[in-house]
Design a protein around this motif. Structure first.
Motif, PDB file in Angstrom:
ATOM      1  N   TRP A   1       0.817  -1.309   0.094  1.00 12.34           N
ATOM      2  CA  TRP A   1       0.095   0.083   0.139  1.00 12.34           C
ATOM      3  C   TRP A   1       0.910   1.206   0.126  1.00 12.34           C
ATOM      4  CZ3 TRP A   1      -5.301   0.112  -0.424  1.00 12.34           C
ATOM      5  CH2 TRP A   1      -5.906  -1.155  -0.329  1.00 12.34           C
TER       6      TRP A   1
ATOM      7  N   GLU B   1       0.569   5.322   1.031  1.00 16.63           N
ATOM      8  CA  GLU B   1       0.255   6.543   1.598  1.00 16.63           C
ATOM      9  C   GLU B   1      -0.293   7.627   0.884  1.00 16.63           C
ATOM     10  OE1 GLU B   1       0.912   7.389   6.223  1.00 16.63           O
ATOM     11  OE2 GLU B   1       1.997   9.084   4.877  1.00 16.63           O
TER      12      GLU B   1
ATOM     13  N   HIS C   1       6.286  -0.743   7.671  1.00 19.72           N
ATOM     14  CA  HIS C   1       5.916   0.771   7.225  1.00 19.72           C
ATOM     15  C   HIS C   1       7.455   1.332   7.154  1.00 19.72           C
ATOM     16  CE1 HIS C   1       5.125   4.983   8.208  1.00 19.72           C
ATOM     17  NE2 HIS C   1       3.975   4.589   7.871  1.00 19.72           N
TER      18      HIS C   1
ATOM     19  N   TRP D   1      -5.574   7.775   7.652  1.00 16.58           N
ATOM     20  CA  TRP D   1      -4.677   7.462   6.662  1.00 16.58           C
ATOM     21  C   TRP D   1      -5.608   7.273   5.315  1.00 16.58           C
ATOM     22  CZ3 TRP D   1      -4.096   5.392  11.269  1.00 16.58           C
ATOM     23  CH2 TRP D   1      -2.830   5.856  12.050  1.00 16.58           C
TER      24      TRP D   1
ATOM     25  N   LEU E   1      -5.185   5.285   1.832  1.00 15.44           N
ATOM     26  CA  LEU E   1      -3.872   4.374   1.349  1.00 15.44           C
ATOM     27  C   LEU E   1      -4.425   4.004  -0.131  1.00 15.44           C
ATOM     28  CD1 LEU E   1      -3.539   2.053   4.249  1.00 15.44           C
ATOM     29  CD2 LEU E   1      -2.126   4.046   3.712  1.00 15.44           C
TER      30      LEU E   1
END
Length: 170
Positions: A36, A38, A69, A132, A134
């Motif tokens: 993913w 961001e 992350h 967030w 994504l």
């Protein structure tokens, strides 16, 4: 960065006075796994200078994923910051309510919505202080981004706090 994240998650786990926002229905953990980008976030002290932020989720059990992350500081060639966490489903009847475990600290990480094909996701904290957006790609179509913003706003998030995350093309 890890200390800042731990402090943030510890502090944010307190102060929830309502049941939190509604989460995605028919959420499938296996479909959520993968890479993913961001697209935007509510900035925090630990990620103010982050760009090219990505998260990778990999199933490690029927109701658990490993999350990695990472971001680059300042530019796409800056120092890379990274942390890992375990994302777990605590209540199988509500799989979109994940708990992130970082060391001895845990925090809620709720999936509020996904595109029909899991092409984008809206993730937030029940306190509505973290949000967030994504995407599976470094950019997100305007219509999908608008849908994500509207959904988050309708669930009580202040979307004016969102900042776009700079992403370099792969």
């Amino acid at each position: 960065m890890r200390r800042a994240l731990i402090a943030l998650f510890a502090a944010s786990s307190f102060g929830c006075t309502d049941s939190g926002p509604a989460v995605a229905t028919n959420f499938d953990l296996a479909s959520f796994q993968g890479h993913w980008y961001e697209i935007s976030r509510v900035p925090r002290d630990y990620d103010t200078d982050c760009r090219d932020t990505v998260a990778d989720y990999e199933m490690t059990g029927a109701s658990q994923m490993q999350m990695r992350h990472s971001c680059f500081l300042g530019s796409g060639t800056g120092n890379q910051q990274e942390f890992q966490a375990v994302a777990s489903v605590e209540d199988p009847s509500v799989p979109a309510k994940l708990t992130l475990q970082i060391g001895s600290y845990s925090a809620d990480y709720w999936v509020l919505d996904t595109g029909n094909d899991y092409d984008y996701a809206v993730v937030g904290h029940p306190s509505r202080t973290m949000l967030w957006i994504l995407s599976r790609t470094p950019t997100l179509a305007d219509a999908s981004y608008s849908r994500a913003l509207t959904l988050a706003q309708n669930r009580g998030f202040d979307v004016s706090q969102l900042a776009k995350t700079p992403q370099s093309e792969p």
